[in-house]
Motif scaffolding. Structure first.
Motif, PDB file in Angstrom:
ATOM      1  N   MET A 272       5.342   3.391  -4.008  1.00 36.94           N
ATOM      2  CA  MET A 272       4.172   3.542  -4.866  1.00 36.94           C
ATOM      3  C   MET A 272       3.660   2.179  -5.344  1.00 36.94           C
ATOM      4  O   MET A 272       2.449   1.924  -5.353  1.00 36.94           O
ATOM      5  CB  MET A 272       4.504   4.423  -6.067  1.00 36.94           C
ATOM      6  N   ARG A 273       4.596   1.301  -5.723  1.00 34.84           N
ATOM      7  CA  ARG A 273       4.185  -0.043  -6.167  1.00 34.84           C
ATOM      8  C   ARG A 273       3.467  -0.783  -5.035  1.00 34.84           C
ATOM      9  O   ARG A 273       2.446  -1.442  -5.250  1.00 34.84           O
ATOM     10  CB  ARG A 273       5.408  -0.827  -6.631  1.00 34.84           C
ATOM     11  N   GLN A 274       3.999  -0.653  -3.821  1.00 34.96           N
ATOM     12  CA  GLN A 274       3.391  -1.326  -2.675  1.00 34.96           C
ATOM     13  C   GLN A 274       2.008  -0.781  -2.359  1.00 34.96           C
ATOM     14  O   GLN A 274       1.167  -1.491  -1.795  1.00 34.96           O
ATOM     15  CB  GLN A 274       4.299  -1.187  -1.449  1.00 34.96           C
ATOM     16  N   SER A 275       1.750   0.470  -2.756  1.00 34.30           N
ATOM     17  CA  SER A 275       0.438   1.061  -2.499  1.00 34.30           C
ATOM     18  C   SER A 275      -0.520   0.859  -3.668  1.00 34.30           C
ATOM     19  O   SER A 275      -1.613   1.418  -3.680  1.00 34.30           O
ATOM     20  CB  SER A 275       0.574   2.555  -2.187  1.00 34.30           C
ATOM     21  N   GLY A 276      -0.088   0.055  -4.664  1.00 32.55           N
ATOM     22  CA  GLY A 276      -0.993  -0.335  -5.736  1.00 32.55           C
ATOM     23  C   GLY A 276      -0.833   0.387  -7.054  1.00 32.55           C
ATOM     24  O   GLY A 276      -1.626   0.173  -7.979  1.00 32.55           O
ATOM     25  N   VAL A 277       0.192   1.243  -7.185  1.00 32.15           N
ATOM     26  CA  VAL A 277       0.423   1.933  -8.453  1.00 32.15           C
ATOM     27  C   VAL A 277       1.256   1.031  -9.361  1.00 32.15           C
ATOM     28  O   VAL A 277       2.340   0.578  -8.980  1.00 32.15           O
ATOM     29  CB  VAL A 277       1.147   3.276  -8.227  1.00 32.15           C
ATOM     30  N   ALA A 278       0.758   0.770 -10.565  1.00 30.51           N
ATOM     31  CA  ALA A 278       1.446  -0.117 -11.506  1.00 30.51           C
ATOM     32  C   ALA A 278       2.547   0.658 -12.233  1.00 30.51           C
ATOM     33  O   ALA A 278       2.273   1.600 -12.975  1.00 30.51           O
ATOM     34  CB  ALA A 278       0.454  -0.687 -12.520  1.00 30.51           C
ATOM     35  N   LEU A 279       3.797   0.271 -11.998  1.00 29.90           N
ATOM     36  CA  LEU A 279       4.955   0.884 -12.656  1.00 29.90           C
ATOM     37  C   LEU A 279       5.871  -0.215 -13.164  1.00 29.90           C
ATOM     38  O   LEU A 279       6.076  -1.218 -12.475  1.00 29.90           O
ATOM     39  CB  LEU A 279       5.728   1.776 -11.675  1.00 29.90           C
ATOM     40  N   ARG A 328      -5.768  10.569 -10.243  1.00 29.56           N
ATOM     41  CA  ARG A 328      -5.201   9.361  -9.624  1.00 29.56           C
ATOM     42  C   ARG A 328      -3.691   9.482  -9.484  1.00 29.56           C
ATOM     43  O   ARG A 328      -3.115   9.096  -8.458  1.00 29.56           O
ATOM     44  CB  ARG A 328      -5.560   8.126 -10.461  1.00 29.56           C
ATOM     45  N   LEU A 329      -3.044  10.014 -10.518  1.00 26.78           N
ATOM     46  CA  LEU A 329      -1.587  10.171 -10.474  1.00 26.78           C
ATOM     47  C   LEU A 329      -1.185  11.122  -9.356  1.00 26.78           C
ATOM     48  O   LEU A 329      -0.304  10.820  -8.540  1.00 26.78           O
ATOM     49  CB  LEU A 329      -1.090  10.687 -11.823  1.00 26.78           C
ATOM     50  N   TRP A 330      -1.861  12.267  -9.265  1.00 24.77           N
ATOM     51  CA  TRP A 330      -1.501  13.244  -8.248  1.00 24.77           C
ATOM     52  C   TRP A 330      -1.889  12.786  -6.851  1.00 24.77           C
ATOM     53  O   TRP A 330      -1.216  13.119  -5.877  1.00 24.77           O
ATOM     54  CB  TRP A 330      -2.139  14.600  -8.564  1.00 24.77           C
ATOM     55  N   GLN A 331      -2.954  12.018  -6.758  1.00 27.72           N
ATOM     56  CA  GLN A 331      -3.327  11.496  -5.446  1.00 27.72           C
ATOM     57  C   GLN A 331      -2.235  10.595  -4.904  1.00 27.72           C
ATOM     58  O   GLN A 331      -1.909  10.628  -3.705  1.00 27.72           O
ATOM     59  CB  GLN A 331      -4.655  10.735  -5.525  1.00 27.72           C
ATOM     60  N   GLN A 335      -0.173  11.565  -1.459  1.00 27.17           N
ATOM     61  CA  GLN A 335      -0.211  10.659  -0.319  1.00 27.17           C
ATOM     62  C   GLN A 335       1.152  10.034  -0.022  1.00 27.17           C
ATOM     63  O   GLN A 335       1.270   9.197   0.865  1.00 27.17           O
ATOM     64  CB  GLN A 335      -1.233   9.534  -0.580  1.00 27.17           C
ATOM     65  N   MET A 336       2.180  10.480  -0.762  1.00 34.29           N
ATOM     66  CA  MET A 336       3.479   9.818  -0.651  1.00 34.29           C
ATOM     67  C   MET A 336       4.047   9.871   0.761  1.00 34.29           C
ATOM     68  O   MET A 336       4.532   8.877   1.295  1.00 34.29           O
ATOM     69  CB  MET A 336       4.463  10.449  -1.643  1.00 34.29           C
ATOM     70  N   SER A 337       3.975  11.040   1.387  1.00 37.52           N
ATOM     71  CA  SER A 337       4.564  11.161   2.717  1.00 37.52           C
ATOM     72  C   SER A 337       3.929  10.180   3.693  1.00 37.52           C
ATOM     73  O   SER A 337       4.617   9.535   4.489  1.00 37.52           O
ATOM     74  CB  SER A 337       4.416  12.592   3.230  1.00 37.52           C
ATOM     75  N   HIS A 338       2.615  10.044   3.638  1.00 38.20           N
ATOM     76  CA  HIS A 338       1.942   9.126   4.554  1.00 38.20           C
ATOM     77  C   HIS A 338       2.212   7.668   4.168  1.00 38.20           C
ATOM     78  O   HIS A 338       2.332   6.800   5.037  1.00 38.20           O
ATOM     79  CB  HIS A 338       0.440   9.412   4.562  1.00 38.20           C
ATOM     80  N   ALA A 339       2.325   7.385   2.868  1.00 38.71           N
ATOM     81  CA  ALA A 339       2.643   6.018   2.444  1.00 38.71           C
ATOM     82  C   ALA A 339       4.031   5.610   2.926  1.00 38.71           C
ATOM     83  O   ALA A 339       4.255   4.465   3.337  1.00 38.71           O
ATOM     84  CB  ALA A 339       2.554   5.909   0.919  1.00 38.71           C
ATOM     85  N   VAL A 340       4.961   6.556   2.908  1.00 37.51           N
ATOM     86  CA  VAL A 340       6.323   6.267   3.343  1.00 37.51           C
ATOM     87  C   VAL A 340       6.350   5.886   4.822  1.00 37.51           C
ATOM     88  O   VAL A 340       7.184   5.084   5.266  1.00 37.51           O
ATOM     89  CB  VAL A 340       7.240   7.474   3.058  1.00 37.51           C
TER      90      VAL A 340
END
Length: 474
Positions: A272-279, A328-331, A335-340
């Motif tokens: 998620m961090r790599q895809s731009g989500v700030a955590l 945005r959170l749910w998106q 998209q997690m499976s494809h991001a992985v």
């Protein structure tokens, strides 16, 4: 890595005859060129089936009848297909033959706004149905993450679920009836159009989740529930996955019933961090908790959920304060499976389920499997149901034996913990060899007899669900 199961294959003469008869009876609704049918040999599992001799682009019930009649007359296997978003190879034509593509058979046939009931064709897109009924104050709860791609016929065939199943249950809970079609074109309606009914055997219950192996689906009758007045989404960050698992138990022990209770482990947070989500960097796991109902009850439940997460040691609890923030959170989650997939060349996602109280034990088993097999794993999923999506990631062909061993060990651990091999993806091709780990040979043989009652010649979606024979990898 995943060889196709051995099934009887039609002869060239049979294929030529089926192709000719379909072209004669259905004309331009039939694709036969290799380039035209190439994409229909696989679904989102990534497994390549055999090249179909023909793809029927279904537009009506008569098209279903015609294609199934040709299949029976020529002895050519036929594979029903909706959106092709399945993860276990359910729409892959193992024997080639005919693909029955229903994505274009996609109308809303009826919407009874007084009863809260719709009749849809099997190709109707799930996300489109969500939008349509919610605009009228109704709600269709099943929400697999592939909602933008998947179709209702495939959802019914796989008994699809999704994050909201914790509160509302899977697709099965909302299917009142279905038009079913057998090889030869025989049609029957299974189920009812009322909310209650116990007439005869529950044939509808058998068809839902049968993965296209018992019948092809036409029109589907679905029940709706009133649209919730208000929705609130909370985000809980934790230092470890164990802390998140304890938080799940804390929420449930408070007799709270969120509509979603989603878990993501530390490796998933890295994605998620790599895809731009700030955590925050010290977070090693995350829970998404979503509540719905009237505004007052949502506020009260959100307060109690926040307290439960804090009691379990949350680093931080926040509330999505706007609809845009929620989306945005749910998106990011959807998209997690494809991001992985960007993390390695190859990925397989297994959707095992254990009793919720044993979720922490399953997470520990996955950690041990990953370390001993030297394969990267990551986990996310529907923690409220004990439904964990365990992903195995690898890059080279040399890794494949260790991945196969890891998958087998995961299934063995799941069954040992009192769980089941699939919560929502289905069995398809990928899990069929492992069915004997969970089910007795007597039960498997009973299911073979049920299959034969619907499909005596074994033409409907061969090679799926049931192991190819013997006792499999027991």
């Amino acid at each position: 890595m995943f060889p196709l199961p051995e099934v009887p294959l039609p002869s060239a003469v049979q294929l030529d005859r089926a192709r000719a008869e379909l072209l004669r009876d259905l004309g331009s609704r039939v694709l036969t060129g290799d380039d035209e049918v190439e994409s229909y040999r696989r679904d989102d599992s990534g497994i390549d089936g055999r090249l179909p001799c023909a793809v029927v682009l279904v537009e009506s019930a008569q098209d279903l009848i015609t294609a199934l009649t040709v299949a029976e007359r020529t002895g050519v296997p036929i594979t029903p297909r909706a959106g092709g978003s399945g993860r276990t190879g359910g729409a892959v034509p193992v024997a080639g033959g005919i693909v029955l593509a229903t994505q274009g058979y996609d109308d809303l046939v009826d919407f009874d706004r007084q009863e809260g009931r719709v009749v849809v064709q099997p190709g109707m897109n799930l996300e489109a149905l969500h939008r349509l009924v919610e605009a009228e104050g109704w709600f269709y709860p099943p929400d697999p993450n592939s909602a933008a791609l998947c179709c209702l016929g495939g959802n019914v065939a796989e008994n699809a679920a999704g994050p909201r199943a914790f509160k509302y249950g899977p697709t099965r809970n909302y299917v009142l009836g279905v038009d079913a079609y057998l090889p030869g074109g025989q049609r029957f309606f299974a189920g009812r159009r009322t909310r209650k009914g116990v007439t005869g055997y529950d044939v509808l219950g058998l068809l839902v989740g049968s993965e296209g192996t018992l019948a092809a689906f036409g029109e589907i009758v679905l029940s709706l529930v009133p649209k919730p007045e208000s929705v609130m989404t909370l985000l809980g960050l934790f230092r470890t996955s164990a802390d998140s698992a304890r938080a799940v138990q804390e929420v449930v022990s408070q007799r709270l019933l969120p509509r979603c209770l989603e878990f993501l482990d530390g490796t998933t947070l890295d994605v998620m961090r790599q895809s731009g989500v700030a955590l925050r960097p010290d977070a090693g796991s995350l829970l998404i908790v979503e509540i719905d109902g009237d505004a007052a009850s949502c506020e009260a439940q959100a307060q109690r959920v926040g307290e439960a997460l804090d009691a379990a040691g949350a680093l931080e609890v926040s509330v999505a304060t706007s609809e845009d923030a929620r989306k945005r959170l749910w998106q990011s989650r959807k998209q997690m499976s494809h991001a992985v997939r960007t993390r390695s060349r190859h990925k397989i996602s297994e959707d095992v389920v254990v009793p919720r109280a044993r979720l922490l034990e399953l997470l520990e088993e996955v950690r041990i499997i990953g370390e001993t097999e030297r394969v990267e794993t990551l986990c996310y999923g529907h923690a409220g149901d004990g439904n964990l999506h365990v992903n195995f990631l690898w890059n080279d062909a040399d890794d494949e034996p260790r991945v196969t061993s890891g998958v087998r060990r995961l299934f063995e651990s799941t069954v040992r913990l009192g769980g089941t091999l699939s919560g929502e993806h289905g069995i398809g091709i990928l899990k069929a060899p492992y069915l004997p780990l969970e089910q007795s040979q007597e039960l498997i043989e009973l299911q073979r007899r049920l299959k034969a009652a619907f499909d005596p010649r074994g033409l409907l979606n061969p090679g799926k669900v049931l192991p190819p024979g013997g006792h499999g990898p027991c």
